[in-house]
Design a protein around this motif. Structure first.
Motif, PDB file in Angstrom:
ATOM      1  N   GLY A   1      37.002  42.245   3.602  1.00 52.04           N
ATOM      2  CA  GLY A   1      38.051  41.349   3.107  1.00 52.04           C
ATOM      3  C   GLY A   1      37.663  40.562   1.877  1.00 52.04           C
ATOM      4  N   ASP A   2      37.056  39.387   2.080  1.00 49.49           N
ATOM      5  CA  ASP A   2      36.936  38.435   0.977  1.00 49.49           C
ATOM      6  C   ASP A   2      35.798  38.688  -0.003  1.00 49.49           C
ATOM      7  OD1 ASP A   2      39.168  37.062   1.410  1.00 49.49           O
ATOM      8  OD2 ASP A   2      38.243  35.383   2.473  1.00 49.49           O
ATOM      9  N   THR A   3      34.663  39.174   0.482  1.00 47.16           N
ATOM     10  CA  THR A   3      33.545  39.376  -0.434  1.00 47.16           C
ATOM     11  C   THR A   3      33.922  40.383  -1.518  1.00 47.16           C
ATOM     12  OG1 THR A   3      32.044  38.941   1.368  1.00 47.16           O
ATOM     13  CG2 THR A   3      31.105  39.954  -0.565  1.00 47.16           C
ATOM     14  N   GLY A   4      34.588  41.456  -1.125  1.00 45.42           N
ATOM     15  CA  GLY A   4      34.989  42.489  -2.076  1.00 45.42           C
ATOM     16  C   GLY A   4      35.839  41.934  -3.199  1.00 45.42           C
ATOM     17  N   SER A   5      36.781  41.063  -2.866  1.00 41.96           N
ATOM     18  CA  SER A   5      37.648  40.555  -3.930  1.00 41.96           C
ATOM     19  C   SER A   5      36.905  39.573  -4.823  1.00 41.96           C
ATOM     20  CB  SER A   5      38.918  39.937  -3.354  1.00 41.96           C
ATOM     21  OG  SER A   5      38.620  38.835  -2.547  1.00 41.96           O
ATOM     22  N   ALA A   6      36.029  38.752  -4.244  1.00 43.79           N
ATOM     23  CA  ALA A   6      35.265  37.807  -5.085  1.00 43.79           C
ATOM     24  C   ALA A   6      34.354  38.572  -6.044  1.00 43.79           C
ATOM     25  CB  ALA A   6      34.431  36.857  -4.224  1.00 43.79           C
ATOM     26  N   VAL A   7      33.708  39.620  -5.532  1.00 36.01           N
ATOM     27  CA  VAL A   7      32.791  40.386  -6.374  1.00 36.01           C
ATOM     28  C   VAL A   7      33.573  41.195  -7.415  1.00 36.01           C
ATOM     29  CG1 VAL A   7      31.112  42.264  -6.327  1.00 36.01           C
ATOM     30  CG2 VAL A   7      30.961  40.438  -4.651  1.00 36.01           C
TER      31      VAL A   7
ATOM     32  N   PRO B   1      30.332  23.472   5.693  1.00 38.58           N
ATOM     33  CA  PRO B   1      30.697  24.469   6.700  1.00 38.58           C
ATOM     34  C   PRO B   1      29.914  25.746   6.433  1.00 38.58           C
ATOM     35  CG  PRO B   1      32.456  24.269   5.060  1.00 38.58           C
ATOM     36  CD  PRO B   1      31.409  23.239   4.710  1.00 38.58           C
ATOM     37  N   SER B   2      29.167  26.236   7.433  1.00 41.52           N
ATOM     38  CA  SER B   2      28.160  27.256   7.126  1.00 41.52           C
ATOM     39  C   SER B   2      28.277  28.506   7.990  1.00 41.52           C
ATOM     40  CB  SER B   2      26.761  26.656   7.304  1.00 41.52           C
ATOM     41  OG  SER B   2      26.548  25.670   6.310  1.00 41.52           O
ATOM     42  N   GLY B   3      28.053  29.668   7.329  1.00 47.53           N
ATOM     43  CA  GLY B   3      28.020  30.960   8.010  1.00 47.53           C
ATOM     44  C   GLY B   3      26.689  31.636   7.754  1.00 47.53           C
ATOM     45  N   ASN B   4      26.527  32.159   6.534  1.00 44.01           N
ATOM     46  CA  ASN B   4      25.255  32.771   6.151  1.00 44.01           C
ATOM     47  C   ASN B   4      24.304  31.800   5.459  1.00 44.01           C
ATOM     48  OD1 ASN B   4      24.939  35.447   7.084  1.00 44.01           O
ATOM     49  ND2 ASN B   4      26.623  36.087   5.746  1.00 44.01           N
TER      50      ASN B   4
ATOM     51  N   ILE C   1      38.382  31.150  14.293  1.00 44.09           N
ATOM     52  CA  ILE C   1      39.434  31.148  13.272  1.00 44.09           C
ATOM     53  C   ILE C   1      38.859  30.889  11.877  1.00 44.09           C
ATOM     54  CG2 ILE C   1      41.349  30.577  14.816  1.00 44.09           C
ATOM     55  CD1 ILE C   1      41.040  27.640  13.966  1.00 44.09           C
ATOM     56  N   SER C   2      37.674  30.307  11.792  1.00 44.71           N
ATOM     57  CA  SER C   2      36.984  30.206  10.498  1.00 44.71           C
ATOM     58  C   SER C   2      36.204  31.511  10.321  1.00 44.71           C
ATOM     59  CB  SER C   2      36.050  28.995  10.489  1.00 44.71           C
ATOM     60  OG  SER C   2      35.274  28.961  11.689  1.00 44.71           O
ATOM     61  N   SER C   3      36.949  32.592  10.021  1.00 48.76           N
ATOM     62  CA  SER C   3      36.422  33.959  10.161  1.00 48.76           C
ATOM     63  C   SER C   3      35.261  34.272   9.215  1.00 48.76           C
ATOM     64  CB  SER C   3      37.555  34.954   9.941  1.00 48.76           C
ATOM     65  OG  SER C   3      38.175  34.701   8.700  1.00 48.76           O
ATOM     66  N   ALA C   4      35.220  33.624   8.052  1.00 53.60           N
ATOM     67  CA  ALA C   4      34.143  33.917   7.101  1.00 53.60           C
ATOM     68  C   ALA C   4      32.817  33.301   7.571  1.00 53.60           C
ATOM     69  CB  ALA C   4      34.497  33.395   5.709  1.00 53.60           C
ATOM     70  N   MET C   5      32.850  32.572   8.670  1.00 51.15           N
ATOM     71  CA  MET C   5      31.625  31.954   9.194  1.00 51.15           C
ATOM     72  C   MET C   5      31.243  32.532  10.554  1.00 51.15           C
ATOM     73  SD  MET C   5      32.150  28.044   7.810  1.00 51.15           S
ATOM     74  CE  MET C   5      32.502  27.462   9.418  1.00 51.15           C
ATOM     75  N   ASN C   6      31.800  33.698  10.886  1.00 47.75           N
ATOM     76  CA  ASN C   6      31.445  34.335  12.154  1.00 47.75           C
ATOM     77  C   ASN C   6      30.136  35.092  11.995  1.00 47.75           C
ATOM     78  OD1 ASN C   6      33.712  33.307  13.347  1.00 47.75           O
ATOM     79  ND2 ASN C   6      34.937  35.139  13.002  1.00 47.75           N
ATOM     80  N   VAL C   7      29.055  34.347  12.009  1.00 49.99           N
ATOM     81  CA  VAL C   7      27.729  34.896  11.731  1.00 49.99           C
ATOM     82  C   VAL C   7      26.785  34.471  12.856  1.00 49.99           C
ATOM     83  CG1 VAL C   7      25.816  34.913  10.100  1.00 49.99           C
ATOM     84  CG2 VAL C   7      28.148  34.709   9.240  1.00 49.99           C
ATOM     85  N   GLY C   8      26.179  35.463  13.506  1.00 51.02           N
ATOM     86  CA  GLY C   8      25.295  35.162  14.626  1.00 51.02           C
ATOM     87  C   GLY C   8      23.839  35.069  14.224  1.00 51.02           C
ATOM     88  N   HIS C   9      23.537  35.484  12.975  1.00 54.08           N
ATOM     89  CA  HIS C   9      22.176  35.364  12.444  1.00 54.08           C
ATOM     90  C   HIS C   9      22.283  35.195  10.928  1.00 54.08           C
ATOM     91  CE1 HIS C   9      18.076  35.823  11.426  1.00 54.08           C
ATOM     92  NE2 HIS C   9      18.124  37.091  11.090  1.00 54.08           N
ATOM     93  N   PRO C  10      22.294  33.951  10.447  1.00 55.92           N
ATOM     94  CA  PRO C  10      22.546  33.689   9.027  1.00 55.92           C
ATOM     95  C   PRO C  10      21.495  34.348   8.129  1.00 55.92           C
ATOM     96  CG  PRO C  10      22.657  31.664  10.314  1.00 55.92           C
ATOM     97  CD  PRO C  10      22.103  32.714  11.217  1.00 55.92           C
ATOM     98  N   SER C  11      21.962  35.109   7.146  1.00 49.94           N
ATOM     99  CA  SER C  11      21.007  35.878   6.336  1.00 49.94           C
ATOM    100  C   SER C  11      20.119  34.979   5.480  1.00 49.94           C
ATOM    101  CB  SER C  11      21.740  36.908   5.477  1.00 49.94           C
ATOM    102  OG  SER C  11      22.734  36.282   4.715  1.00 49.94           O
ATOM    103  N   ASN C  12      20.571  33.766   5.173  1.00 50.18           N
ATOM    104  CA  ASN C  12      19.735  32.890   4.334  1.00 50.18           C
ATOM    105  C   ASN C  12      18.804  31.983   5.128  1.00 50.18           C
ATOM    106  OD1 ASN C  12      20.203  33.025   1.321  1.00 50.18           O
ATOM    107  ND2 ASN C  12      22.309  33.069   2.090  1.00 50.18           N
ATOM    108  N   LEU C  13      18.777  32.141   6.447  1.00 51.28           N
ATOM    109  CA  LEU C  13      17.961  31.238   7.256  1.00 51.28           C
ATOM    110  C   LEU C  13      16.470  31.368   6.932  1.00 51.28           C
ATOM    111  CD1 LEU C  13      18.695  29.117   9.217  1.00 51.28           C
ATOM    112  CD2 LEU C  13      18.394  30.732  11.094  1.00 51.28           C
ATOM    113  N   ALA C  14      16.050  32.596   6.576  1.00 53.27           N
ATOM    114  CA  ALA C  14      14.639  32.789   6.203  1.00 53.27           C
ATOM    115  C   ALA C  14      14.270  31.889   5.024  1.00 53.27           C
ATOM    116  CB  ALA C  14      14.394  34.252   5.863  1.00 53.27           C
ATOM    117  N   ARG C  15      15.233  31.662   4.130  1.00 49.94           N
ATOM    118  CA  ARG C  15      14.966  30.793   2.981  1.00 49.94           C
ATOM    119  C   ARG C  15      14.846  29.346   3.435  1.00 49.94           C
ATOM    120  NH1 ARG C  15      18.900  34.137  -0.716  1.00 49.94           N
ATOM    121  NH2 ARG C  15      17.407  35.020  -2.190  1.00 49.94           N
ATOM    122  N   LEU C  16      15.721  28.934   4.330  1.00 47.81           N
ATOM    123  CA  LEU C  16      15.681  27.551   4.804  1.00 47.81           C
ATOM    124  C   LEU C  16      14.346  27.277   5.500  1.00 47.81           C
ATOM    125  CD1 LEU C  16      18.565  25.558   6.330  1.00 47.81           C
ATOM    126  CD2 LEU C  16      16.373  25.530   7.471  1.00 47.81           C
ATOM    127  N   VAL C  17      13.940  28.208   6.359  1.00 43.46           N
ATOM    128  CA  VAL C  17      12.670  28.060   7.075  1.00 43.46           C
ATOM    129  C   VAL C  17      11.506  27.998   6.079  1.00 43.46           C
ATOM    130  CG1 VAL C  17      11.112  29.241   8.681  1.00 43.46           C
ATOM    131  CG2 VAL C  17      13.543  29.065   9.221  1.00 43.46           C
TER     132      VAL C  17
END
Ligand SMILES: *Cc1c(COP(=O)(O)O)cnc(C)c1O
Length: 456
Positions: free
Chosen positions: A141-147, A250-253, A302-318
């Motif tokens: 959905g959304d990533t494709g249109s933004a890119v 508000p955070s997903g990845n 309902i905040s569908s762009a944040m339906n993330v069970g393992h945020p890809s940027n968490l390695a950076r935060l850590v």
């Protein structure tokens, strides 16, 4: 040239690269994420001077710190001026509590901030080297249109987006298919995972190497650095000399969040980051307990762009707190949890709470929030309640709204009766011609289509 900053991989098993190489590579070969080896500091006096500057000028001064010696200053000025040709409204809600609307770009989501600058940075290097890249991306959905919008009409870059025909809305599809020029869109009678599989197979296919395939991956360091800027912007516009600020994200990845953390490490006086997730509560639990458990499969909210069970940027935060987390989410070295808890406050917001907030924000303050922004605002309200007297009544707080209400109108309509008006960038899209090719999920058909369209 001045000396350049190096970027390391969060798995520490790949060599350090310059920004230029890290940008074109995306993910590090050891599956880690690139991070700046040194975080450049901006003196307090300079931050005060940002008050007088336009968004694009602040973007220039902030991002320049990470690109020293890698791109001429005058080129960078052109890039930020072109990328940030839209408004960044700061809406006062009550006292000194604000919502920053990051939804005025061409696809009406905050992802435009990152994608537009990354596309132009890539274009600069490709033009200099006189070569082309073909970006392949699968979208639900959304990533494709933004890119697609960010790369539209750029030199030296072609872009192909694959989407599952029955899984995107008409509006999402039209944001991609009405572009044309260097943007080609493939519609598949398949699921998102099938689209993703075709893209991955093409990347692994050596007979396609000559096409210069690349991804506009969300974990690219080139998408992170532009997201530092709006934190400086909000502070410059709203603060009085010397005071600190609270942000709710508000955070997903966690890409948005990482931009904020880097801003703080660069010297922005942030009192606290509120990290608000939806029911995918893996991060708040990690912050509370020190134990990290991803959520599989991720929960649908309902905040569908944040339906993330393992945020890809968490390695950076850590990594920012001295720890190591591998790409699977395994903690190989403990982070400084005390420091993390000092700087971050996190909470998980249910769909039920999100809906209540959408209703209350409208009835109390005429504040129109879509579900993602409502998660952020709910997080901020909870934080203020939690802090009680520890937080001054006039504490400056900013909550981020990451999409335009008209992009997610369903809940808003149901709850408030309001049908949010489309932003100018999305108006008229219903009547534009669409350029789209239908293919099956057969790899050979996809490959032949690529060869026919891009054999030089
Ligand atoms: C992508 C997205 C988010 C989440 O941002 P992250 O950087 O992944 O945390 C939030 N809201 C909207 C509307 C988005 O598109």
């Amino acid at each position: 040239m001045r000396k350049t900053l190096e970027y390391y991989s969060t798995n520490y098993k790949a060599e350090n690269l310059t920004f230029h190489l890290a940008l074109l590579k995306g993910q590090a070969p050891d599956k880690g994420l690139y991070m700046p080896l040194i975080i450049p500091l901006i003196p307090a006096g300079e931050i005060q001077e940002y008050r007088q500057l336009e968004y694009g000028e602040i973007a220039y001064h902030v991002t320049r710190r990470f690109l020293e010696g890698e791109i001429p200053d005058d080129e960078l000025k052109i890039i930020v001026t072109e990328a940030y040709n839209y408004e960044v409204p700061l809406e006062r809600v009550f006292d000194r509590k604000y919502v920053m609307r990051l939804d005025r770009g061409p696809t009406a989501s905050f992802k435009d901030f990152a994608a537009r600058m990354m596309g132009r940075l890539m274009q600069f290097y490709l033009r200099t080297e006189n070569r082309r890249l073909l970006i392949l991306t699968a979208t639900s959905g959304d990533t494709g249109s933004a890119v697609a919008n960010a790369f539209y009409d750029l030199d030296n870059i072609d872009i192909v987006v694959l989407f599952p025909r029955n899984e995107v809305t008409d509006r999402q599809r039209k944001q991609m298919t009405t572009l044309g020029k260097n943007v080609k869109i493939l519609s598949l009678d398949a699921k998102f995972d099938d689209c993703q599989a075709l893209v991955k197979q093409a990347f692994a296919d050596e007979s396609l190497d000559f096409l210069g395939l690349s991804s506009a991956n969300s974990i690219n360091i080139g998408r992170l650095i532009p997201q530092i800027v709006y934190y400086f912007y909000a502070y410059a516009r709203l603060s009085s000399a010397g005071e600190d600020i609270v942000f709710s994200v508000p955070s997903g990845n966690f890409g948005d969040m990482m931009g904020g953390l880097l801003a703080m490490k660069m010297g922005l006086p942030v009192r606290k980051f509120v990290i608000a997730t939806n029911e995918n509560a893996e991060f708040p639990q990690y912050l509370a307990t020190g134990n990290y458990n991803k959520i599989e499969p991720s929960r649908n909210c309902i905040s569908s762009a944040m339906n993330v069970g393992h945020p890809s940027n968490l390695a950076r935060l850590v990594a920012l707190y001295g720890g190591i987390m591998d790409e699977k989410g395994l903690i190989l070295r403990e982070a400084d949890m005390d420091l993390m808890r000092n700087e971050l406050w996190s909470t998980s917001i249910t769909d039920e709470e999100t809906r209540i907030t959408i209703g209350e924000a409208w009835s109390k303050w005429k504040l129109l929030l879509e579900p993602h922004g409502a998660v952020g605002w709910t997080g901020l309200m909870k934080f203020i309640l939690d802090q009680g007297d520890k937080l001054a009544a006039n504490q400056l707080c900013v909550s981020l709204e990451t999409a335009h209400p008209a992009k997610f109108p369903d809940e808003i309509k149901k709850i408030t009766g309001i049908d949010p008006e489309l932003p100018a960038s999305l108006q008229g899209i219903d009547h534009k011609p669409e350029y789209v090719t239908r293919i099956s999920s057969d790899y050979n058909e996809f490959k032949n289509w690529l060869l026919e369209n891009y054999k030089s």
